[in-house]
Motif scaffolding. Structure first.
Motif, PDB file in Angstrom:
ATOM      1  N   LYS A   7       0.712  -1.073  -0.508  1.00 27.78           N
ATOM      2  CA  LYS A   7       0.227   0.553  -0.184  1.00 27.78           C
ATOM      3  C   LYS A   7       0.957   0.886  -0.254  1.00 27.78           C
ATOM      4  N   ASN A   9       1.639   5.297   1.147  1.00 28.30           N
ATOM      5  CA  ASN A   9       1.144   5.865   2.185  1.00 28.30           C
ATOM      6  C   ASN A   9       1.373   7.419   1.526  1.00 28.30           C
ATOM      7  N   LYS A  29     -10.565   9.931  -0.826  1.00 30.28           N
ATOM      8  CA  LYS A  29     -10.903   8.121  -0.606  1.00 30.28           C
ATOM      9  C   LYS A  29     -12.277   8.086  -1.749  1.00 30.28           C
ATOM     10  N   ASN A  42      -3.441   4.015   1.187  1.00 29.01           N
ATOM     11  CA  ASN A  42      -3.568   4.401   2.909  1.00 29.01           C
ATOM     12  C   ASN A  42      -3.437   6.154   3.359  1.00 29.01           C
ATOM     13  N   THR A  44      -4.652   9.666   4.518  1.00 24.16           N
ATOM     14  CA  THR A  44      -5.141  10.768   5.601  1.00 24.16           C
ATOM     15  C   THR A  44      -4.341  12.448   4.836  1.00 24.16           C
ATOM     16  N   ASN A  88       5.264   8.478   4.987  1.00 22.86           N
ATOM     17  CA  ASN A  88       4.202   8.774   4.078  1.00 22.86           C
ATOM     18  C   ASN A  88       4.882   8.604   2.901  1.00 22.86           C
TER      19      ASN A  88
END
Length: 158
Positions: A7, A9, A29, A42, A44, A88
């Protein structure tokens, strides 16, 4: 076990983590869900000067509601940390200054992506927030392209 299930980040960064960066997080998202790619990422957000306990502004929550984007209006703002800059793979700042202040080679700004920074809508009307959302959304194809390149590199390393 699929060793290629890596994945990427991704973090969106602004000043207070109550408007722009969480909106970008929620919308990206949704964008990834529509593309059936959410499992690869992922996503954020954080703020360089976020206040402890601050939540999404009412206008940001309303803009997300108008756009049909799922969001949690009670989510707590997060302060961007050195750890986040290390964890990240892609850091997206709303402005050149935001990207610069992340102190990472993985940081890029909306200015670099679409030729203009994302202005702070804080304290303005829902319509300004909707314009901000549209401006951010216009960069998502380029962001996904950038992310896909980084994801391919990360899969090779793993």
């Amino acid at each position: 076990m699929d060793e290629k299930k890596v994945k990427l980040n991704v973090i969106f960064v602004c000043t207070g983590n109550t408007c722009r960066s969480p909106m970008a997080e929620f919308m990206f998202k949704e964008f990834l869900r529509e593309k059936k790619r959410i499992g690869d990422f992922n996503v954020t957000s954080a703020g360089l000067e976020a206040g402890k306990g601050d939540v999404l502004t009412p206008q940001a929550a309303e803009a997300m509601n108008v756009l049909g984007v799922k969001c949690n209006p009670e989510r707590k703002a997060k302060v961007f940390t050195v750890q986040m800059s290390l964890e990240n793979d892609v850091i997206i700042g709303m402005t050149d200054e935001h990207a610069y202040r992340c102190h990472s080679d993985n940081a890029v700004s909306f200015t670099e992506l679409i030729g203009t920074p994302i202005a702070d809508p804080y304290g303005r009307s829902v319509n300004v927030y909707l314009d901000t959302a549209a401006q951010m959304r216009s960069a998502f194809d380029k962001i996904l392209e950038l992310c896909d390149g980084k994801l391919a590199e990360k899969r090779v390393k793993n």
